[in-house]
Design a protein around this motif. Structure first.
Motif, PDB file in Angstrom:
ATOM      1  N   PRO A  63       6.426   0.088  21.365  1.00  0.00           N
ATOM      2  CA  PRO A  63       6.790  -0.671  20.168  1.00  0.00           C
ATOM      3  C   PRO A  63       8.305  -0.996  20.125  1.00  0.00           C
ATOM      4  O   PRO A  63       8.689  -2.037  19.605  1.00  0.00           O
ATOM      5  N   ARG A  64       9.127  -0.123  20.678  1.00  0.00           N
ATOM      6  CA  ARG A  64      10.573  -0.381  20.676  1.00  0.00           C
ATOM      7  C   ARG A  64      10.892  -1.620  21.511  1.00  0.00           C
ATOM      8  O   ARG A  64      11.779  -2.395  21.196  1.00  0.00           O
ATOM      9  N   GLN A  65      10.138  -1.761  22.596  1.00  0.00           N
ATOM     10  CA  GLN A  65      10.369  -2.938  23.437  1.00  0.00           C
ATOM     11  C   GLN A  65       9.968  -4.207  22.697  1.00  0.00           C
ATOM     12  O   GLN A  65      10.616  -5.241  22.826  1.00  0.00           O
ATOM     13  N   MET A  66       8.907  -4.107  21.916  1.00  0.00           N
ATOM     14  CA  MET A  66       8.474  -5.244  21.118  1.00  0.00           C
ATOM     15  C   MET A  66       9.563  -5.629  20.117  1.00  0.00           C
ATOM     16  O   MET A  66       9.913  -6.799  19.971  1.00  0.00           O
ATOM     17  N   GLU A  67      10.116  -4.617  19.439  1.00  0.00           N
ATOM     18  CA  GLU A  67      11.205  -4.895  18.492  1.00  0.00           C
ATOM     19  C   GLU A  67      12.381  -5.557  19.183  1.00  0.00           C
ATOM     20  O   GLU A  67      13.002  -6.480  18.656  1.00  0.00           O
ATOM     21  N   LEU A  68      12.644  -5.045  20.365  1.00  0.00           N
ATOM     22  CA  LEU A  68      13.750  -5.588  21.135  1.00  0.00           C
ATOM     23  C   LEU A  68      13.497  -7.062  21.467  1.00  0.00           C
ATOM     24  O   LEU A  68      14.375  -7.914  21.337  1.00  0.00           O
ATOM     25  N   LEU A  69      12.287  -7.338  21.860  1.00  0.00           N
ATOM     26  CA  LEU A  69      11.936  -8.718  22.200  1.00  0.00           C
ATOM     27  C   LEU A  69      12.083  -9.629  20.976  1.00  0.00           C
ATOM     28  O   LEU A  69      12.622 -10.739  21.059  1.00  0.00           O
ATOM     29  N   LYS A 110       9.232  -5.749  33.491  1.00  0.00           N
ATOM     30  CA  LYS A 110       7.977  -6.481  33.260  1.00  0.00           C
ATOM     31  C   LYS A 110       8.153  -7.980  33.438  1.00  0.00           C
ATOM     32  O   LYS A 110       7.236  -8.759  33.165  1.00  0.00           O
ATOM     33  N   GLU A 111       9.359  -8.378  33.772  1.00  0.00           N
ATOM     34  CA  GLU A 111       9.702  -9.790  33.981  1.00  0.00           C
ATOM     35  C   GLU A 111       9.467 -10.655  32.749  1.00  0.00           C
ATOM     36  O   GLU A 111       9.115 -11.825  32.857  1.00  0.00           O
ATOM     37  N   ILE A 112       9.631 -10.024  31.589  1.00  0.00           N
ATOM     38  CA  ILE A 112       9.580 -10.822  30.357  1.00  0.00           C
ATOM     39  C   ILE A 112      10.979 -11.373  30.093  1.00  0.00           C
ATOM     40  O   ILE A 112      11.149 -12.532  29.754  1.00  0.00           O
ATOM     41  N   LEU A 113      11.963 -10.515  30.267  1.00  0.00           N
ATOM     42  CA  LEU A 113      13.357 -10.949  30.143  1.00  0.00           C
ATOM     43  C   LEU A 113      14.055 -10.813  31.485  1.00  0.00           C
ATOM     44  O   LEU A 113      13.667  -9.988  32.314  1.00  0.00           O
ATOM     45  N   PHE A 114      15.078 -11.609  31.660  1.00  0.00           N
ATOM     46  CA  PHE A 114      15.934 -11.473  32.846  1.00  0.00           C
ATOM     47  C   PHE A 114      17.351 -11.145  32.413  1.00  0.00           C
ATOM     48  O   PHE A 114      17.805 -11.611  31.365  1.00  0.00           O
TER      49      PHE A 114
END
Ligand code: ADP
Ligand code: ZN
Ligand code: ZN
Length: 826
Positions: free
Chosen positions: A221-227, A262-266
């Motif tokens: 969930p923290r990664q989701m918030e970050l995104l 996860k290659e969502i962000l670079f």
């Protein structure tokens, strides 16, 4: 040694070489036959000078008459194509003659460090280049290896590594190949800063893909918030730096790395300074207003007859838009354009505006660039690849190939004049000369032109075009003068009024209306003076005759001239009491006061102390622009060319301070500053408001500022200049003498005055000690020379002055006196 072997064949050619030194003359060398073809003006040559020092000098001229003394020969030619065009060599010569310095000094200032080589030069290994030396020849490889090992080498040491005589060409190739660079003390402070930027995988630029990603999210969930934080920032700011993202989201680097894995962000490492190469498209996305259209037409009409046009356009009239249209025109003709701005005004704001219209066609040049970037830009301008340059003073030295248009924006600004060291040139005036060599057109723009330029326009030397309405038809701000003498103060806190009740109320109203405020005070720090309430003692710098300024952030006393700091005094060293009175107020104190008075408002301060870091200035402007601040307090920095949509109130806190400098330009400066800072109010949508706090409310300049009447101000001021024979009626040369002993500098000054009086008797004022009579342990004396314009500086007067200075310095007693000549001082 081969250098001393004069039995070499001669080619019948000699080269006059400019060396990067304060030598009065160019030096002549013979050109050996093998170099005849490559030796042409504007190229660098490796030469020996003095005992056994080597330099890369610039060939000024090739001559066929042998000089009457024995010459050494050129050792090498470093450039296949000349580094400089004839126009630049002419510019150098003009600057050295007009501003009374040597061509070598101009060269030292004009050439980027990587082009300047001498035995003393230090080469630095470029860590970014890596260790792949496969493209190097044997000699290059040897040097590169030594550099890899030692990280830095003096050129004299390189000489030993190579054990051949001619090392400069090897060095030049290594620099070209980016293996090393030249240390330049001044610029090393501005180490290239790398910053991580975060980008979204372009796959998710598609709305559907993105919502699929969110819907299928599992765990973390923290990664989701970050995104989500990223998406928000990306939308509001365009670019997302890693620092900003982590700060906003409160996430950790590990969580960010998770998304990157996860290659969502670079994550991309970027050189923050580097001008990102944008597409080379010209996109003029606005239409001129009728007034602007007429103005543009008039400027073009002036250009049919004259090369220089003064554009007097009130603040927020849209001068920049007019410039943009002019640039477009010259760009389309294939000509190069130079847009000059005072350094501090070269903010991201103006850069963004121009990039929006000219994309990658525009290059930026200023002091924060590193060596490699300078060289790159230099070459691209020389070949004509780069057509539009936006830069500060020093961009005038760039090797334009076919200059068509020069814009000198804020032409009145004193920072166009270089103060230290030589050449002490004014980039505005040098631009007019440089432009004339190309038959280029020059536009000088300002809402408050310098008296000199306006006078020239009135004399018909320049064309004059006016732009007298603000874009959108908004009126110039209403100016109210607040008499601070009438402000009632509690007895225990009597002193200069900082924020009058009127101003306080205006701030409240402004912020309540969702608008922003700029407050201007020309002094930084907390208290410009402290004074002992018992005996009147004022703490002073040990090295300068200057009173010290208290700074809260350091809790120290600072000298604003030499930078020394001292602990805050508790007891008075003179009388032992501890009753200090705080005199006057600086930006720090205002900020503190505001924070007390308006606890819920967002307040920031902009002065050299608060924007030390290299991006701090732009960041502050950005925050203010986005209305994430309510009040900005600052020095001159808040004045220059900034364009904020929501500022509707400006406060000038101490007009008396502006009107009390001991300088003949005091009125001009005060008028310009007040008019310019007022110009930040009400630039769009609705009319703004300005409050000027003053004690001497009867000062005539205040009334003129109140009416925004530049024309009347000019009439008022020009009379005084005429009466006292000041510029623009005379040409001023200020001679400053410096020495560590008071007696010596005094004697030297009187001696020089006596010498000069033989030829220039009626034109000399002084000698006298300046307001600050001692700086950095050196005593100062000044001699002011006001020369008639007609005879001007053309030749004779300048020679006379030079000769007398030489005569003075040839006396044993005065050898160690430093004499600085400043032409057209500001
Ligand atoms: P100046 O340089 O004369 O102080 P600016 O060029 O900064 O004025 O113009 C003031 C503001 O008005 C800027 O925000 C600018 O974008 C806007 N503006 C001026 N002229 C136009 C125009 N023709 N079309 C759109 N916006 C304009
Ligand atoms: Zn005292
Ligand atoms: Zn000092």
């Amino acid at each position: 040694m081969s250098e001393l072997n004069f039995k070499e064949e001669t080619s019948g050619r000699w080269a006059e070489i400019i060396l990067p030194l304060a030598l009065p003359n160019v030096y002549t060398y013979s050109v050996p036959p093998k170099l005849v073809e490559k030796a042409s003006p504007g190229s660098r040559a490796e030469v020996l000078f003095g005992k056994n020092k080597k330099y890369a000098g610039v060939i000024k001229r090739i001559v066929t008459t042998e000089p009457p003394y024995q010459t050494k020969s050129l050792l090498n030619i470093l450039d296949d194509d000349p580094l400089l065009y004839p126009e630049q060599l002419q510019l150098w010569q003009w600057i050295s003659e007009y501003y009374m310095c040597t061509e070598g000094e101009v060269m030292a200032a004009a050439l980027p460090a990587n082009f300047k080589l001498s035995s003393e030069t230090i080469l630095i290994f470029n860590e970014d280049a890596g260790e792949n030396f496969s493209g190097l020849d044997d000699e290059e490889f040897l040097v590169a290896e030594a550099l890899l090992l030692k990280k830095e080498l003096r050129l004299a040491e390189v000489q030993q590594v190579l054990d051949v005589n001619h090392v400069y060409p090897v060095i030049k190739r290594l620099i070209d190949k980016n293996i090393c660079y030249i240390q330049e003390e001044l610029n090393e402070r501005y180490k290239v800063k790398k910053e991580n930027y975060v980008l979204l995988n372009s796959q998710f630029n598609n709305e559907d893909k993105l919502s699929d990603l969110m819907n299928d999210w599992r765990g973390a969930p923290r990664q989701m918030e970050l995104l989500l934080a990223f998406l928000h920032l990306n939308k509001t700011e365009g670019e997302v730096s890693q620092t900003a993202l982590l700060k906003k989201s409160g996430a950790t680097t590990a969580q960010l790395k998770g998304l990157a894995d996860k290659e969502i962000l670079f994550i991309e490492k970027r050189n923050v300074d580097r001008v990102q190469m944008m597409p080379k498209a010209v996109n003029i996305d606005f239409e001129l207003s009728l007034a602007q259209e007429i103005c543009l037409r008039e400027v073009k009409k002036v250009f049919e007859e004259k090369n220089v046009c003064l554009l007097h356009g009130i603040t927020a009239s849209g001068k920049t838009q007019v410039y943009i249209r002019l640039i477009e025109e010259y760009f389309k003709k294939g000509k190069q354009d130079l847009y000059l701005l005072p350094e501090i005004a070269l903010t991201a704001q103006i850069i963004r505006r121009l990039q929006k219209n000219f994309g990658g066609n525009i290059a930026i040049y200023h002091s924060k660039f590193n060596n490699q970037e300078r060289i790159e830009l230099w070459n691209k301008i020389r070949t004509g690849e780069v057509k539009i340059v936006l830069g500060a003073r020093s961009s005038l030295y760039l090797p334009f190939k076919d200059l068509g248009l020069v814009i000198v924006d804020e032409e009145h600004d004193a920072s166009y004049k270089q103060q230290e060291p030589n050449p002490r040139y004014n980039a505005r005036d040098a631009a007019i000369y440089y432009g004339s060599l190309f038959n280029a057109k020059i536009i000088l723009g300002s809402a408050t032109p310098s008296l000199e330029s306006y006078y020239n326009a009135k004399q018909n030397k320049y064309g004059l075009v006016k732009l007298e309405e603000r874009f959108g038809g908004i009126k110039l701000p209403v100016m109210e003068i607040v008499n601070t003498m009438q402000v009632v103060q509690p007895k225990e806190a009597r002193g200069k009024v900082m924020i009058s009740p009127q101003l306080k109320e205006a701030i409240e109203q402004t912020v309540a209306a969702d608008k922003q405020v700029i407050l201007f005070q020309n002094r930084r720090g907390y208290n410009p003076y402290l004074i002992c309430g018992v005996c009147g003692f004022i703490p002073q710098c040990e090295h300068c005759d200057v009173s010290l300024t208290l700074h809260k952030y350091s809790n120290k006393l600072h000298c604003h001239y030499c930078g020394s700091t001292y602990p805050k005094l508790i007891t008075c060293p003179a009388c032992g009491s501890n009753n200090w009175l705080e005199k006057n107020f600086g930006t720090e104190k205002i900020e503190e006061q505001l924070e007390n008075d308006f606890t819920s408002l967002r307040i920031a301060r902009m002065d050299v102390d608060s924007v030390r870091g290299k991006t701090a200035h732009d960041n502050l402007i950005h925050l203010f622009e986005q209305h994430r601040l309510d009040i900005l307090v600052g020095t001159q920095m808040v004045v220059k060319g900034l364009d904020f949509e929501k500022v509707s109130l400006v406060g000038i806190l101490d007009a008396d301070g502006l009107l009390s400098f001991a300088d003949f330009r005091v009125n001009e400066r005060a008028f310009q500053l007040m008019e310019q800072v007022s110009g930040r109010a009400g630039r769009r949508n609705e009319q703004g408001r300005v409050l000027i706090q003053a004690m001497n409310v009867k000062h005539p300049v205040l009334a003129l500022v109140q009416q925004h009447d530049y024309e009347k101000f000019f009439e008022f001021e020009i009379e005084k200049r005429k009466e006292f024979f000041y510029p623009p009626f005379s040409r001023m040369v200020m001679i400053t003498l410096r020495h560590k002993e008071k007696e010596t500098v005094d004697a030297a000054a009187y001696k020089l005055a006596a010498l000069l009086a033989q030829d220039l008797k009626d034109f000399i004022t002084g000698p006298a000690a300046p307001v600050v009579g001692r700086l950095r342990n050196m005593y100062l004396m000044e001699l002011m020379i006001k020369l008639p314009k007609e005879a001007g500086m053309s030749g004779s007067y300048r020679k006379v002055i030079r000769n007398h200075i030489n005569l003075l310095q040839s006396e044993k007693a005065f050898k160690s006196v430093t004499v600085v000549t400043d032409v057209d001082p500001m």
